[in-house]
Design an enzyme around this catalytic site. Sequence first.
Site: not given
Length: 384
Positions: A203, A245, A330
């Site tokens: 990450s 994309t 989270c």
Amino acid sequence: MSAVVAYLDVAATTRVDPRVAEVVLHWMTEDFGNAGSRTHEYGARAKKAVQQARSFLADTVNAKTEEMIFTSGATESNNIALLGLAPYGEKTSRKHIITSAIEHKAVIEPLLHLQETRGFEVDFLQPGSSGRISVEAILERLRPDTLAVSLMHVNNETGVIQPVAELAEKLRTTPTYLHVDAAQGYGKVPGDLTAPIDLISISGHKIGAPKGIGALVTRRRGWDKVPLEPIMFGGGQERKLRPGTLPVPLIMGFYEATKIFHESRENWEREARAMRERILEALGKTRFRLNGDQTHTVPHILNVTFDQLNAEALIVRLKDQVAIATGSACTSASYTPSHVLKAMGLPDDVAANGLRFSWFPPQTRDFDPLPIAETIAHMQPQEN
């Protein structure tokens, strides 16, 4: 928020480096082409830039350029790695997976999904009070039908480093694949990730890159690819494993942040250790315990429980002085005891009240922990 509030929650996210923001803006407003466009120079420049970034980032973990795909972050990478490997396990009747009970929810929940809906058997190993899973404990659980081991690199709550490099060497001679969630350790403990780990989740926003960009390393074993299947469809980008994309500005920001961090890592580690010493010295005014094995930990994360203090109440009391957390961002909406600290066998009053301090030099160079420690000491009941 007041500018005097010190930010000590970098295990959740870091501030984007201004130099990185400048690069991102450039690829948003000037070289804004789609890397998949082949008919003009805008697309060609974007494609060339992405390949340069991919090559550099792959090299940081001793992987080949073609072994790295870009994702939105470690959570997506974890899902592609674990759910994408599942069909191969089903085809070969290898539906046993070994992991730990201290993994991030982005690993635990995909594995519970496989267990509850697709008949996989998952062993969740308990680490004990050290917070560190032993290689021997994992090897003892290996079976002929063990498809994979998933073990995090650095625990996001305690900062304890797991023995992933040693484990990789042991598993390389077996048919069992190793997946490592390296969200917290990437860049900070770089040598570990150059080991022959099959799948590495990365990450960007833990090292000064924007949120929303990460990578999955899919390392070959000789000529053999890791047998992953896509979990999303539509376009075939990123070797048909992650369609969509490519976010060129975010990729280039990730690239720039990694270069900056790589060049300054030794200074970062020295300053992080110095800050750790200052915090621990200041906390000597309080009654506290450190959670996790302090001989195997990154220098910039401390998990602390203060005697007879409620963690949530303490966070509220300190909110005008410092930004800290009880654990994973989270799950911060939940006030239940930390699943990490509970898996370490700590009592409920300890597990429910662990506080995580995490910092990112040089952004916290001027932070003085003494006033925080004095506030905490004042809140603690006097001993008889």
